[in-house]
Design a protein around this motif. Structure first.
Motif, PDB file in Angstrom:
ATOM      1  N   GLY A  47     -32.380  -0.075 -27.874  1.00  0.00           N
ATOM      2  CA  GLY A  47     -31.558   0.216 -29.046  1.00  0.00           C
ATOM      3  C   GLY A  47     -30.093   0.440 -28.757  1.00  0.00           C
ATOM      4  N   ALA A  48     -29.727   0.544 -27.461  1.00  0.00           N
ATOM      5  CA  ALA A  48     -28.324   0.825 -27.165  1.00  0.00           C
ATOM      6  C   ALA A  48     -27.420  -0.304 -27.669  1.00  0.00           C
ATOM      7  CB  ALA A  48     -28.141   1.033 -25.662  1.00  0.00           C
ATOM      8  N   ILE A  49     -27.775  -1.526 -27.293  1.00  0.00           N
ATOM      9  CA  ILE A  49     -26.908  -2.648 -27.693  1.00  0.00           C
ATOM     10  C   ILE A  49     -26.947  -2.808 -29.214  1.00  0.00           C
ATOM     11  CG2 ILE A  49     -26.531  -5.147 -27.484  1.00  0.00           C
ATOM     12  CD1 ILE A  49     -27.715  -4.890 -24.596  1.00  0.00           C
ATOM     13  N   GLY A  50     -28.162  -2.759 -29.771  1.00  0.00           N
ATOM     14  CA  GLY A  50     -28.305  -2.905 -31.227  1.00  0.00           C
ATOM     15  C   GLY A  50     -27.491  -1.878 -31.991  1.00  0.00           C
ATOM     16  N   MET A  51     -27.572  -0.629 -31.566  1.00  0.00           N
ATOM     17  CA  MET A  51     -26.840   0.408 -32.298  1.00  0.00           C
ATOM     18  C   MET A  51     -25.345   0.329 -32.073  1.00  0.00           C
ATOM     19  SD  MET A  51     -29.281   3.644 -32.431  1.00  0.00           S
ATOM     20  CE  MET A  51     -30.979   3.311 -32.862  1.00  0.00           C
ATOM     21  N   GLY A  52     -24.962  -0.156 -30.872  1.00  0.00           N
ATOM     22  CA  GLY A  52     -23.539  -0.395 -30.623  1.00  0.00           C
ATOM     23  C   GLY A  52     -23.011  -1.474 -31.559  1.00  0.00           C
ATOM     24  N   VAL A  53     -23.828  -2.502 -31.765  1.00  0.00           N
ATOM     25  CA  VAL A  53     -23.451  -3.587 -32.693  1.00  0.00           C
ATOM     26  C   VAL A  53     -23.231  -2.994 -34.089  1.00  0.00           C
ATOM     27  CG1 VAL A  53     -24.362  -5.634 -33.893  1.00  0.00           C
ATOM     28  CG2 VAL A  53     -24.570  -5.457 -31.406  1.00  0.00           C
ATOM     29  N   GLY A  54     -24.154  -2.150 -34.498  1.00  0.00           N
ATOM     30  CA  GLY A  54     -24.039  -1.524 -35.822  1.00  0.00           C
ATOM     31  C   GLY A  54     -22.816  -0.643 -35.923  1.00  0.00           C
ATOM     32  N   LYS A  55     -22.618   0.206 -34.920  1.00  0.00           N
ATOM     33  CA  LYS A  55     -21.527   1.183 -34.991  1.00  0.00           C
ATOM     34  C   LYS A  55     -20.152   0.535 -34.898  1.00  0.00           C
ATOM     35  CE  LYS A  55     -21.321   5.912 -34.299  1.00  0.00           C
ATOM     36  NZ  LYS A  55     -21.099   7.058 -33.458  1.00  0.00           N
ATOM     37  N   LEU A  56     -20.077  -0.551 -34.124  1.00  0.00           N
ATOM     38  CA  LEU A  56     -18.786  -1.235 -33.983  1.00  0.00           C
ATOM     39  C   LEU A  56     -18.602  -2.311 -35.064  1.00  0.00           C
ATOM     40  CD1 LEU A  56     -18.854  -1.625 -30.085  1.00  0.00           C
ATOM     41  CD2 LEU A  56     -17.316  -0.154 -31.379  1.00  0.00           C
ATOM     42  N   SER A  57     -19.584  -2.390 -35.967  1.00  0.00           N
ATOM     43  CA  SER A  57     -19.564  -3.398 -37.046  1.00  0.00           C
ATOM     44  C   SER A  57     -19.374  -4.811 -36.520  1.00  0.00           C
ATOM     45  CB  SER A  57     -18.481  -3.066 -38.084  1.00  0.00           C
ATOM     46  OG  SER A  57     -18.705  -1.802 -38.620  1.00  0.00           O
ATOM     47  N   LEU A  58     -20.026  -5.138 -35.413  1.00  0.00           N
ATOM     48  CA  LEU A  58     -19.972  -6.512 -34.903  1.00  0.00           C
ATOM     49  C   LEU A  58     -20.893  -7.377 -35.764  1.00  0.00           C
ATOM     50  CD1 LEU A  58     -20.243  -5.684 -31.070  1.00  0.00           C
ATOM     51  CD2 LEU A  58     -18.178  -5.999 -32.434  1.00  0.00           C
ATOM     52  N   THR A  59     -20.679  -8.683 -35.711  1.00  0.00           N
ATOM     53  CA  THR A  59     -21.444  -9.542 -36.626  1.00  0.00           C
ATOM     54  C   THR A  59     -22.862  -9.832 -36.140  1.00  0.00           C
ATOM     55  OG1 THR A  59     -20.301 -11.350 -35.594  1.00  0.00           O
ATOM     56  CG2 THR A  59     -19.541 -10.709 -37.792  1.00  0.00           C
ATOM     57  N   GLY A  60     -23.131  -9.674 -34.857  1.00  0.00           N
ATOM     58  CA  GLY A  60     -24.473  -9.920 -34.318  1.00  0.00           C
ATOM     59  C   GLY A  60     -24.494  -9.510 -32.869  1.00  0.00           C
ATOM     60  N   LYS A  61     -25.609  -9.789 -32.214  1.00  0.00           N
ATOM     61  CA  LYS A  61     -25.708  -9.425 -30.795  1.00  0.00           C
ATOM     62  C   LYS A  61     -24.659 -10.209 -30.006  1.00  0.00           C
ATOM     63  CE  LYS A  61     -29.166  -9.003 -27.189  1.00  0.00           C
ATOM     64  NZ  LYS A  61     -30.559  -9.163 -26.818  1.00  0.00           N
ATOM     65  N   PRO A  62     -23.771  -9.531 -29.244  1.00  0.00           N
ATOM     66  CA  PRO A  62     -22.695 -10.246 -28.546  1.00  0.00           C
ATOM     67  C   PRO A  62     -23.240 -11.194 -27.491  1.00  0.00           C
ATOM     68  CG  PRO A  62     -22.472  -7.847 -28.318  1.00  0.00           C
ATOM     69  CD  PRO A  62     -23.782  -8.099 -28.972  1.00  0.00           C
ATOM     70  N   SER A  63     -22.544 -12.309 -27.301  1.00  0.00           N
ATOM     71  CA  SER A  63     -23.009 -13.249 -26.273  1.00  0.00           C
ATOM     72  C   SER A  63     -22.242 -13.034 -24.971  1.00  0.00           C
ATOM     73  CB  SER A  63     -22.865 -14.683 -26.769  1.00  0.00           C
ATOM     74  OG  SER A  63     -21.583 -14.860 -27.295  1.00  0.00           O
ATOM     75  N   ASP A  64     -21.035 -12.474 -25.041  1.00  0.00           N
ATOM     76  CA  ASP A  64     -20.298 -12.271 -23.788  1.00  0.00           C
ATOM     77  C   ASP A  64     -20.620 -10.903 -23.187  1.00  0.00           C
ATOM     78  OD1 ASP A  64     -18.658 -11.222 -26.084  1.00  0.00           O
ATOM     79  OD2 ASP A  64     -17.516 -10.430 -24.379  1.00  0.00           O
ATOM     80  N   ILE A  65     -20.601 -10.859 -21.875  1.00  0.00           N
ATOM     81  CA  ILE A  65     -21.074  -9.658 -21.175  1.00  0.00           C
ATOM     82  C   ILE A  65     -20.202  -8.413 -21.450  1.00  0.00           C
ATOM     83  CG2 ILE A  65     -21.528  -8.675 -18.859  1.00  0.00           C
ATOM     84  CD1 ILE A  65     -22.590 -11.497 -18.168  1.00  0.00           C
ATOM     85  N   PRO A  66     -18.856  -8.510 -21.388  1.00  0.00           N
ATOM     86  CA  PRO A  66     -18.088  -7.280 -21.637  1.00  0.00           C
ATOM     87  C   PRO A  66     -18.365  -6.669 -23.018  1.00  0.00           C
ATOM     88  CG  PRO A  66     -16.682  -8.929 -20.642  1.00  0.00           C
ATOM     89  CD  PRO A  66     -17.974  -9.618 -20.956  1.00  0.00           C
TER      90      PRO A  66
END
Ligand code: GLU
Length: 259
Positions: A47-66
């Motif tokens: 859930g770390a990446i998923g919740m980071g996506v939500g909290k940062l309002s990103l459009t989806g799961k990031p593809s780039d590593i940074p």
């Protein structure tokens, strides 16, 4: 019983990546109750990446590593904040452990990790583990939390590994594509016919699919540990699993390997 519970992103978060409050509240309540009943609980939480996506309002799961690693750094805080808050309501103490493949691979690190979990259990805390996604690179990554759950279960010689996901268990075929697919309740031996029932597609924000879950079941059962895959949409299913009732798919420990 010493129980390792792995919870996938799809169970913890909505598709937006924002936390599924009702679900997580119920999960923490049931796990607290199981602990009050005398069980030891170790959580492996995605859930770390998923919740980071939500909290940062990103459009989806990031593809780039940074960006992925940045999302994990933000989401891991959110995740532990929520666990700390909800378990505290039931008077339980949580502890965070973040690891990478190197911590498993090198014996001295693995022993440290094992000693820390054992001491936390003696101190009556709930260890909550995740991969250290913000620093793990391709070379040192474990890669998915199903495998991590199995590694943790063998390391602490757990009695049971439970994998909560958005699927009811192992089906004879993909139930989304094949309406004749049947849920298997019990698996005694993981052979080619079982492995052929898997695919490797994960959820939108998580990582593992059925393939990694079967891999985890192999590790657990070969070490004498039963593993159950079940749907986490109703957290009360944990009661049935712990009581040995029919719930999800149970992979039975290899009898000759019982620890
Ligand atoms: N460690 C990843 C996260 O917290 C999840 C890996 C997985 O879904 O298996 O987002």
């Amino acid at each position: 019983m010493r129980i390792v519970i792995k919870i996938g992103t799809s169970t913890l978060a909505h598709k937006t990546g924002r936390i599924n409050i009702r679900r997580v509240e119920e999960l923490c309540k049931v796990m607290s109750d199981l602990k009050n009943a005398g069980n030891e609980i170790i959580l492996v939480s995605s859930g770390a990446i998923g919740m980071g996506v939500g909290k940062l309002s990103l459009t989806g799961k990031p593809s780039d590593i940074p960006t992925k690693q940045a999302a994990a750094a933000v989401g891991q805080c959110e995740l532990m904040y929520v666990y700390d808050k909800l378990f505290a309501e039931y008077n339980h103490t949580v502890a965070q452990i973040l690891i990478t493949g190197e911590d498993i691979e090198y014996t001295d690190r693995r022993i440290n990790f094992e000693n820390t979990i054992r001491r936390l259990l003696e101190l009556n805390a709930i260890p909550i583990l995740n991969e250290n996604d913000s620093i793990a690179t391709k070379e040192i990554v474990i890669g998915d939390n199903d495998t991590l759950g199995a590694i943790v279960a063998t390391t602490v010689e757990a009695d049971l590994l439970i994998i909560l996901s958005d699927i009811d268990g192992l089906f004879t075929a993909d139930p989304h594509k094949n309406k004749d697919a049947v849920l298997l309740r019990k698996v005694n031996i993981i052979d080619e016919s079982i492995e052929s029932m898997t695919d490797d597609a994960g959820s939108e924000l998580g990582t593992g699919g059925m393939h990694t879950k079967i891999g985890a079941a192999k590790i657990a059962t070969e070490h004498g540990i039963d593993m159950v895959i079940a749907n986490g949409s109703d957290p009360k299913i944990l009661y049935d699993i712990v009581e040995g009732k029919d719930a999800g798919t149970r992979f039975f420990a290899r009898k000759d390997e019982k620890n």
